[in-house]
Design a protein around this motif. Structure first.
Motif, PDB file in Angstrom:
ATOM      1  N   UNK A 133       3.821   1.130  11.873  1.00 10.68           N
ATOM      2  CA  UNK A 133       4.964   0.081  12.174  1.00 10.68           C
ATOM      3  C   UNK A 133       5.251  -0.930  10.867  1.00 10.68           C
ATOM      4  N   UNK A 134       4.241  -1.398  10.168  1.00  7.29           N
ATOM      5  CA  UNK A 134       4.334  -2.083   9.128  1.00  7.29           C
ATOM      6  C   UNK A 134       3.612  -1.724   8.184  1.00  7.29           C
ATOM      7  N   UNK A 135       3.994  -1.690   6.827  1.00  4.88           N
ATOM      8  CA  UNK A 135       3.575  -1.439   5.696  1.00  4.88           C
ATOM      9  C   UNK A 135       3.774  -2.364   4.609  1.00  4.88           C
ATOM     10  N   UNK A 136       2.442  -2.966   4.270  1.00  3.66           N
ATOM     11  CA  UNK A 136       2.747  -4.140   3.057  1.00  3.66           C
ATOM     12  C   UNK A 136       2.332  -3.287   1.742  1.00  3.66           C
ATOM     13  N   UNK A 137       3.177  -3.749   0.851  1.00  8.10           N
ATOM     14  CA  UNK A 137       3.527  -3.006  -0.525  1.00  8.10           C
ATOM     15  C   UNK A 137       3.218  -4.143  -1.398  1.00  8.10           C
ATOM     16  N   UNK A 138       2.065  -4.347  -2.144  1.00  2.40           N
ATOM     17  CA  UNK A 138       1.899  -5.317  -3.124  1.00  2.40           C
ATOM     18  C   UNK A 138       2.230  -4.734  -4.459  1.00  2.40           C
ATOM     19  N   UNK A 139       3.172  -5.527  -4.834  1.00  2.00           N
ATOM     20  CA  UNK A 139       3.806  -5.189  -6.355  1.00  2.00           C
ATOM     21  C   UNK A 139       3.738  -6.299  -7.368  1.00  2.00           C
ATOM     22  N   UNK A 140       3.916  -5.862  -8.417  1.00  2.76           N
ATOM     23  CA  UNK A 140       3.905  -6.763  -9.675  1.00  2.76           C
ATOM     24  C   UNK A 140       4.830  -6.317 -10.604  1.00  2.76           C
ATOM     25  N   UNK A 141       4.979  -6.777 -11.730  1.00  6.26           N
ATOM     26  CA  UNK A 141       6.185  -6.567 -12.519  1.00  6.26           C
ATOM     27  C   UNK A 141       5.596  -5.503 -13.973  1.00  6.26           C
ATOM     28  N   UNK A 142       4.681  -4.799 -13.568  1.00  6.43           N
ATOM     29  CA  UNK A 142       3.691  -3.843 -14.473  1.00  6.43           C
ATOM     30  C   UNK A 142       4.629  -2.259 -14.220  1.00  6.43           C
ATOM     31  N   UNK A 143       4.115  -1.377 -15.036  1.00  2.64           N
ATOM     32  CA  UNK A 143       4.399  -0.153 -14.921  1.00  2.64           C
ATOM     33  C   UNK A 143       3.848   0.526 -13.698  1.00  2.64           C
ATOM     34  N   UNK A 144       2.865   0.156 -13.276  1.00  3.66           N
ATOM     35  CA  UNK A 144       2.086   0.658 -11.879  1.00  3.66           C
ATOM     36  C   UNK A 144       3.110   0.426 -10.687  1.00  3.66           C
ATOM     37  N   UNK A 145       3.929  -0.857 -10.794  1.00  3.08           N
ATOM     38  CA  UNK A 145       4.660  -0.841  -9.792  1.00  3.08           C
ATOM     39  C   UNK A 145       5.663   0.012  -9.377  1.00  3.08           C
ATOM     40  N   UNK A 146       6.400   0.571 -10.610  1.00  2.00           N
ATOM     41  CA  UNK A 146       7.236   1.496 -10.448  1.00  2.00           C
ATOM     42  C   UNK A 146       6.559   2.914  -9.759  1.00  2.00           C
ATOM     43  N   UNK A 147       5.531   3.098 -10.119  1.00  2.00           N
ATOM     44  CA  UNK A 147       4.744   4.239  -9.582  1.00  2.00           C
ATOM     45  C   UNK A 147       4.395   3.862  -8.094  1.00  2.00           C
ATOM     46  N   UNK A 185      11.083 -11.540 -11.191  1.00  2.00           N
ATOM     47  CA  UNK A 185      10.206 -10.771 -10.246  1.00  2.00           C
ATOM     48  C   UNK A 185      10.938 -10.553  -8.896  1.00  2.00           C
ATOM     49  N   UNK A 186      11.659 -11.715  -8.490  1.00  2.00           N
ATOM     50  CA  UNK A 186      12.267 -11.779  -7.114  1.00  2.00           C
ATOM     51  C   UNK A 186      13.437 -10.624  -7.445  1.00  2.00           C
ATOM     52  N   UNK A 187      14.301 -10.726  -8.582  1.00  2.00           N
ATOM     53  CA  UNK A 187      15.160  -9.551  -8.759  1.00  2.00           C
ATOM     54  C   UNK A 187      14.705  -8.134  -8.818  1.00  2.00           C
ATOM     55  N   UNK A 188      13.489  -7.952  -9.283  1.00  2.00           N
ATOM     56  CA  UNK A 188      12.877  -6.819  -9.464  1.00  2.00           C
ATOM     57  C   UNK A 188      12.536  -6.475  -8.102  1.00  2.00           C
ATOM     58  N   UNK A 189      12.027  -7.092  -7.215  1.00  2.00           N
ATOM     59  CA  UNK A 189      11.611  -6.720  -5.808  1.00  2.00           C
ATOM     60  C   UNK A 189      12.997  -6.407  -4.837  1.00  2.00           C
ATOM     61  N   UNK A 190      13.847  -7.291  -5.322  1.00  2.00           N
ATOM     62  CA  UNK A 190      15.158  -6.944  -4.393  1.00  2.00           C
ATOM     63  C   UNK A 190      15.798  -5.527  -4.957  1.00  2.00           C
ATOM     64  N   UNK A 191      15.574  -5.151  -6.319  1.00  2.00           N
ATOM     65  CA  UNK A 191      16.039  -3.982  -6.764  1.00  2.00           C
ATOM     66  C   UNK A 191      15.074  -2.900  -6.198  1.00  2.00           C
ATOM     67  N   UNK A 192      13.966  -3.087  -6.025  1.00  2.00           N
ATOM     68  CA  UNK A 192      13.007  -1.955  -5.284  1.00  2.00           C
ATOM     69  C   UNK A 192      13.648  -1.938  -3.743  1.00  2.00           C
ATOM     70  N   UNK A 193      13.879  -3.089  -3.211  1.00  2.00           N
ATOM     71  CA  UNK A 193      14.210  -2.967  -1.546  1.00  2.00           C
ATOM     72  C   UNK A 193      15.514  -2.281  -1.420  1.00  2.00           C
ATOM     73  N   UNK A 194      16.345  -2.354  -2.450  1.00  2.00           N
ATOM     74  CA  UNK A 194      17.860  -1.599  -2.187  1.00  2.00           C
ATOM     75  C   UNK A 194      17.710  -0.222  -2.408  1.00  2.00           C
ATOM     76  N   UNK A 195      16.505   0.130  -3.134  1.00  2.00           N
ATOM     77  CA  UNK A 195      16.368   1.699  -3.061  1.00  2.00           C
ATOM     78  C   UNK A 195      15.722   2.233  -1.962  1.00  2.00           C
ATOM     79  N   UNK A 196      15.099   1.540  -1.124  1.00  2.00           N
ATOM     80  CA  UNK A 196      14.344   2.096   0.215  1.00  2.00           C
ATOM     81  C   UNK A 196      15.330   2.338   1.214  1.00  2.00           C
TER      82      UNK A 196
END
Length: 141
Positions: free
Chosen positions: A3-17, A65-76
């Motif tokens: 039901x709930x999935x927490x995704x920990x992200x940073x600004x590095x290359x691994x975040x994209x993966x 960082x906030x913009x990066x996470x918003x971009x990720x959010x839009x892709x989901x």
């Protein structure tokens, strides 16, 4: 069912993966994804491992960082929200997982081995050991 999935992200290359891996997984339509980023406090910056959520991102302005996470959010394709918090990365990831009653945490790993891992520690290892739910660790390619 997750039901709930927490995704920990940073600004590095691994975040994209991590995001690519998240998009490859199959979830029900009811699953909610919480994208989180932990800004380290001055005290925790001195103790951060290379596995932490901020090695590369510590020089990035907060709005980036906030913009990066918003971009990720839009892709989901799933319902999602953002959590930006300050503190010790592993402790805050675990705290957020408890607050949201996460069924799964998805986190990246830098893949350190040997002496570097011993000296610098690992946020992903600490999360795996202390979380009350399953943890999916995404390794670098």
């Amino acid at each position: 069912m997750l039901k709930n999935v927490l995704v920990a992200l940073d600004g590095s290359e691994i975040a994209e993966r991590v995001i690519e891996t998240l998009n490859d997984l199959v979830f029900s339509g009811d699953t909610k994804v919480i994208l989180c980023h932990v800004f380290p406090t001055p005290e925790s910056k001195m103790q951060l491992s290379t596995d932490s959520a901020h090695r590369e991102s510590s020089n990035l302005p907060d709005f980036h960082i906030e913009k990066l996470l918003l971009d990720y959010k839009e892709k989901l394709a799933l319902k999602s929200e953002l959590e930006l918090v300050t503190g010790d990365p592993a402790e805050e990831i675990i705290r957020l997982a408890n607050i949201y009653k996460a069924d799964l945490i998805i986190i990246g790993s830098r893949g350190l081995t040997g002496m570097k891992r011993i000296v610098l520690g690992s946020v992903s290892t600490q999360v795996v050991e202390e979380a009350n739910c399953s943890v999916f660790v995404v390794k670098p390619t």
